[in-house]
Design a protein around this motif. Structure first.
Motif, short mmCIF file in Angstrom:
data_model
loop_
_atom_site.label_atom_id
_atom_site.label_comp_id
_atom_site.label_asym_id
_atom_site.label_seq_id
_atom_site.Cartn_x
_atom_site.Cartn_y
_atom_site.Cartn_z
N CYS A 94 46.62 50.90 48.63
CA CYS A 94 47.50 52.11 48.59
C CYS A 94 47.63 52.87 47.44
O CYS A 94 47.07 52.44 46.42
N CYS A 97 49.33 51.62 44.20
CA CYS A 97 48.35 50.44 43.58
C CYS A 97 47.18 51.03 43.02
O CYS A 97 46.66 50.42 41.90
N CYS A 105 54.13 49.70 45.03
CA CYS A 105 53.30 49.62 46.16
C CYS A 105 54.18 49.86 47.57
O CYS A 105 55.15 49.96 47.82
N LEU A 106 53.13 50.79 48.18
CA LEU A 106 53.61 51.63 49.38
C LEU A 106 53.49 50.73 50.58
O LEU A 106 54.01 51.05 51.69
N THR A 107 52.81 49.49 50.43
CA THR A 107 52.40 48.66 51.77
C THR A 107 53.09 47.49 51.48
O THR A 107 53.56 46.73 52.87
#
Ligand SMILES: [Zn+2]
Ligand SMILES: [Zn+2]
Length: 354
Positions: A94, A97, A105-107
């Motif tokens: 992502c 990260c 963190c986007l995930t």
């Protein structure tokens, strides 16, 4: 070597047991943990409510708040250096990260040492990549084990100031809700930052936590005796509220404690399925007409860890007796149950002498 291990998802499986020795792979630094702090996250994992073992394994080595000595030098570190280590690791796919911000963190696929899919630091030896190590100022000593909760506070305050700073705001009155490690450290960090601080807890104003909060110049009040709403009305609303209670009702109530352009930061976790309520006018009128904001914050960026160890060092110099007493219990790792049961600001486990 010995380590404190648990089987995530199964309560009462935590034990000190023999595990394969940790070894530094190429590019890693071998560390000898000196002490490991214990918090609510460890208790939840140990009760089977949280935590994930590394892929392909059943058990997880606990411990995400560590103070360690470099066992074998290299990569800019010398044997004997004292360090802390950050907790969260990149998901590797992502934007956040990739830019070195796994705290954003986007995930949600990140890993966390001692919590999610990575072994922790509660072992006689651990290996870690040098970019995740934070040097501890000489003189800070065992107090550096507080860097992890302090880094959470540093991130929360940094983000609150960034959000508040989107428009002109008064940088004066702050309220901290809760007197656990996060609440107490938040109180001290805000005082270091030059804020006037009110700290609210459940303890009567005569007890130890009240004394500790007051020792840095914060005004302590017990929510059993005084409503935060009354204090907010009396002072004209808070510019920043830092919530560390782990109670979702207290979290939504922060919206009613803010003054004009005020910002509330939620740091506690409350996973209980329930409805919480709020006077519709606080959200539908005050939040809008007074430009108020409420946000959540988790984990910390490396820059917050650096800020945390330096802030702890400064706090130790200014209020030595009070800061020393944050760590209310230190026991050998085999007495981990005592540390888990401790209800003071912080309990730590030691490894030296195993
Ligand atoms: Zn923790
Ligand atoms: Zn990510």
């Amino acid at each position: 070597m010995l380590a404190l291990v648990t089987t995530p998802g199964r309560a009462h499986t935590t034990e000190v047991t023999e595990v394969p020795d940790a070894a530094a792979r190429p590019g890693e630094v071998l560390l000898r943990p000196l002490c490991v702090g214990v918090c609510g996250t460890d208790r939840e994992i140990s009760e089977g409510l949280f935590g994930v073992a590394p892929d392909g394994e059943e058990r997880l080595i606990l411990g995400h708040e560590v103070l360690a000595r470099v066992e074998a030098g290299g990569h800019g570190f010398t044997r004997g250096d004292i360090v802390c280590a950050t907790v969260r690791r990149s998901c590797r796919h992502c934007l956040a990260c990739e830019e070195g911000s796994p705290d954003g963190c986007l995930t949600g696929d990140y890993l966390e040492r001692g919590i999610t899919r990575l072994h922790g630091f509660a072992a006689e030896l651990v290996a870690e990549a040098p970019e995740h190590l934070i040097r501890v100022p000489a003189g800070l000593g065992p107090l550096a084990v507080l860097a992890e909760p302090a880094s959470i506070c540093c991130r929360g305050i940094r983000h609150a100031e960034a959000i508040a700073g989107r428009q002109p705001w008064a940088r004066r009155r702050t309220l901290v809700l809760g007197t656990g490690a996060i609440g107490m450290l938040g109180t001290y960090l805000l005082r270091l930052g030059g804020y006037d601080v009110w700290t609210a807890g459940r303890s009567p104003a005569t007890e130890e936590r009240a004394r500790l909060a007051a020792a840095c110049g914060a005004a302590y009040f017990s929510v059993a005796e005084t409503s935060p709403v009354d204090v907010a009305a009396e002072v004209g609303g808070f510019d920043v509220v830092l919530e560390a209670t782990g109670d979702a009702q207290a979290m939504i109530d922060t919206m009613s404690l803010l003054g004009r352009n005020g910002v509330a930061c939620l740091l506690g976790i409350d996973g209980r399925p329930r409805d919480v309520c709020i006077d519709g006018r606080v959200l539908g009128v005050d939040a809008i007409l007074q430009n108020r904001a409420l946000f959540g914050s988790v984990n910390a960026h490396r820059e917050d860890w650096e800020s945390a160890v330096h802030a702890l060092d400064e706090a130790r110099r200014r209020w030595p007796d009070a800061v020393e007493s944050f760590i209310g219990l230190t026991v050998g790792v085999d007495a981990f149950a005592k540390a888990f049961a401790h209800r003071g600001v912080k309990a730590t486990l030691t490894f030296e002498g195993l």
